[in-house]
Design an enzyme around this catalytic site. Structure first.
Site, short mmCIF file in Angstrom:
data_model
loop_
_atom_site.label_atom_id
_atom_site.label_comp_id
_atom_site.label_asym_id
_atom_site.label_seq_id
_atom_site.Cartn_x
_atom_site.Cartn_y
_atom_site.Cartn_z
N SER A 150 -13.57 27.16 -26.47
CA SER A 150 -14.07 25.87 -27.28
C SER A 150 -12.31 25.64 -28.53
O SER A 150 -12.36 26.82 -28.96
CB SER A 150 -14.76 25.64 -27.77
N GLU A 155 -19.44 22.29 -14.78
CA GLU A 155 -19.78 20.80 -14.96
C GLU A 155 -18.92 19.46 -14.51
O GLU A 155 -18.57 18.93 -14.41
CB GLU A 155 -19.85 21.08 -16.65
N HIS A 181 -40.69 22.00 -11.12
CA HIS A 181 -40.52 21.16 -12.04
C HIS A 181 -39.85 21.71 -13.47
O HIS A 181 -40.01 21.25 -14.76
CB HIS A 181 -41.57 21.07 -11.74
N SER A 235 0.81 -1.55 0.04
CA SER A 235 -0.24 -0.10 -0.10
C SER A 235 1.08 1.02 0.36
O SER A 235 0.40 2.12 0.31
CB SER A 235 -0.98 -0.08 1.23
N GLN A 288 -7.33 -2.45 4.11
CA GLN A 288 -6.49 -1.49 3.11
C GLN A 288 -6.87 -1.04 1.57
O GLN A 288 -6.57 0.01 1.60
CB GLN A 288 -5.08 -2.25 2.53
N LYS A 334 -17.71 30.46 -27.94
CA LYS A 334 -17.71 29.24 -27.44
C LYS A 334 -17.31 30.38 -25.60
O LYS A 334 -15.99 30.32 -25.82
CB LYS A 334 -17.18 28.08 -26.52
N LYS A 372 -8.03 3.07 1.96
CA LYS A 372 -7.41 4.38 1.60
C LYS A 372 -7.74 5.69 0.76
O LYS A 372 -7.95 6.32 0.45
CB LYS A 372 -6.35 3.95 2.58
N1 ARG Z 1 -1.28 -1.31 5.26
C1 ARG Z 1 -2.17 -2.32 5.82
C2 ARG Z 1 -3.63 -1.07 6.21
O1 ARG Z 1 -3.08 -0.73 5.13
C3 ARG Z 1 -1.25 -1.74 7.77
C4 ARG Z 1 -2.56 -2.94 8.23
C5 ARG Z 1 -1.53 -3.96 7.99
N2 ARG Z 1 -2.28 -4.90 8.97
C6 ARG Z 1 -1.88 -6.65 8.68
N3 ARG Z 1 -2.81 -7.50 9.89
N4 ARG Z 1 -1.45 -7.11 7.60
O2 ARG Z 1 -4.12 -1.58 6.48
#
Ligand code: ARG
Length: 491
Positions: free
Chosen positions: A304, A317, A183, A50, A349, A310, A352
């Site tokens: 444009s 948008e 409407h 990650s 993971q 334009k 994120k």
């Molecule tokens: N990179 C992992 C995540 O974002 C960190 C936690 C990893 N924990 C594990 N037991 N492999 O979730």
């Protein structure tokens, strides 16, 4: 994949290639306990990592680790001198990241390992003590909450800025009128400030929702360790306090497997985007030749490549278009969590990229809309005031006129409907009928009818609480301006 803190995606890609060529990697083989004899397959190493996106959490990871190190010393698990070394080492990593010399690669897997490895390289054996009584599971949860908490505060500022821009426009247009629609058909004329204040109200609820999310983001999972707590005599209250959390999670399993705060944020952000998208849609329509209610300034419009005449509303948008991403992240997070057994699963993971993108998209759109209303558009006052003259949006007011002279509403409503039909047939407006024609229709009509039908009078007459009557809108605007100039917090 975006990797913000100095690491270019290209570099990561290159290292994948290198790893592919090299077969067994040194990195992963060095990470795990001696249970592992072989390193990861190079593709799997890249698949598992990650670091390409969680380096975004670097500052929070360092802050969390510093608090953890100090706590370990305070309970006597490590010495004060060791804690000092750890803190210094972590600050060195921070400085290296700032100067661009901290360059983790795929073999580091994630930001947590990357920092720990660098620390060990810097400090030797002492560095190996940092992870005592902690797991990446509670660590990543802590980092993520710290990250979001800080950004929520910034987002609140951005939302206030947009509210401020709308208020300034509203203040400028206390007496400008705009057709009101239901409407998307002309319904009743409005005070433009009233229309803009509707969005200020929506954004206020958005801010309240985000403040509410913040309460539940601000609970500390650190010390839950992998899932069950730890025999190490840690002091969770201490780390939580040092990191500014308002409480600790009561249950270690819940602490490491809860991502509901990510869902809550994405839901609140989705509503922000709903509101922005509706406002954006209005601006797009208003800027069209057909409406002609706003003029876009060169600062926020584009041309444009082909048609020289334009001027395009790209900003609203894009805001409207980006809304889908935020909804998508909400859906993705809900689906990612829904079947997971307790406690941590690697599925998490995936939280994120969804959270980071939902946040960045929302914040960018709020800022873009703020700029648009600050300097990107002008309302065409004359055209707006003229627009409300050209329709039957005063028809309800004829009915209300009769009601005020004792005619039951439903009867008045039928009668005015017939008048509108007659006008449409004759190609005229209600104001074009003279008094004798009105009197023929109903004896209650008097000479004051024409004044009552003027759009400005129609707007002014809507004095009910929350209505568009100019005086009512003045009151509301006053309340908002006072609040803003005092910059009181939400609530
Ligand atoms: N990179 C992992 C995540 O974002 C960190 C936690 C990893 N924990 C594990 N037991 N492999 O979730």
């Amino acid at each position: 994949r975006v990797c913000r803190d100095g690491q270019s995606p290209d570099k990561l890609r290159k290292s994948t290639d290198e790893l592919m060529a090299g077969g067994v990697t040194g990195g992963a083989a060095g990470t795990w306990s001696d249970r592992f004899e072989q390193g990861l397959h190079p593709f799997i190493e890249a698949f598992n990592a990650s670091i390409g996106f969680d380096l975004t959490l670097l500052q929070e990871d360092l802050d969390g680790s510093i608090a953890h190190a100090r706590m370990l010393a305070s309970v006597g698990v490590i010495t004060e001198a060791e804690a000092e070394q750890l803190v210094e080492g972590l600050e060195t990593v921070r400085a290296e990241a700032a100067s661009g010399s901290f360059q983790p690669g795929l073999a580091d897997e994630d930001v947590h390992f990357a920092v720990e490895r660098r620390l060990i390289a810097l400090l030797g054996p002492v560095g190996k003590k940092l992870h005592t009584g902690r797991s990446r599971n509670d660590q990543v949860g802590t980092d993520l909450r710290l990250w979001l908490r800080r950004r929520l505060d910034g987002l609140d500022q951005d939302l206030q800025r947009l509210q401020g821009a709308l208020l300034t426009q509203a203040d400028r247009h206390r007496r400008t009128m705009i057709p009101g629609y239901t409407h998307l058909q002309r319904a009743q004329p409005l005070c433009l400030a009233h229309h803009l204040l509707a969005y200020v109200e929506m954004l206020e609820r958005d801010r309240e929702r985000l403040q509410d999310v913040r309460k539940r983001v601000n609970i500390c999972p650190l010390g839950a360790a992998a899932l069950a707590g730890t025999p190490v005599p840690i002091d969770r209250q201490r780390t939580a306090k040092e990191l500014g959390f308002s409480a600790v999670y009561a249950n270690s399993l819940d602490a490491v497997s809860d991502r509901d705060f990510c869902v809550e944020f994405s839901a609140a952000a989705s509503l922000v985007m709903v509101h922005l998208s509706r406002l954006a849609e209005e601006v797009i329509a208003w800027a069209s030749e057909e409406f002609g209610f706003v003029r876009l300034s060169d600062r926020c419009a584009t041309g444009s490549s082909l048609m020289p005449q334009k001027k395009n509303p790209d900003v609203p948008e894009l805001v409207r278009g980006k809304t889908g991403r935020v909804f998508g992240h909400l859906q993705g997070l809900l689906t990612m969590i829904k079947g997971l057994p307790l406690a941590y699963n690697k599925d998490f993971q995936e939280d994120k990229e969804a959270l980071f993108d939902a946040f960045r998209t929302t914040r960018d759109c709020v800022e873009a809309m703020a700029i648009l209303f600050e300097e990107g558009l002008d309302f065409r006052v004359e055209r707006l005031n003229e627009a409300v003259e050209q329709d039957f949006s005063n028809a309800t007011d004829v009915a209300d006129y009769l009601v005020s002279r004792g005619v039951p509403f439903r009867e008045a409503y039928q009668l005015v409907g017939a008048v509108v039909r007659r006008c449409l047939e004759q190609g005229c407006l209600l104001r074009d009928l003279d008094l004798s024609a009105w009197k023929e229709l109903h004896p209650a009509f008097e000479a004051d009818l024409h004044d009552a039908l003027a759009p400005r009078a129609v707007v002014a007459a809507r004095r009910s609480e929350g209505g568009t009557g100019f005086e009512r809108v003045d009151e509301q605007l006053q309340r908002w301006l006072q609040r803003f100039n005092g910059t009181q917090p939400v609530g």
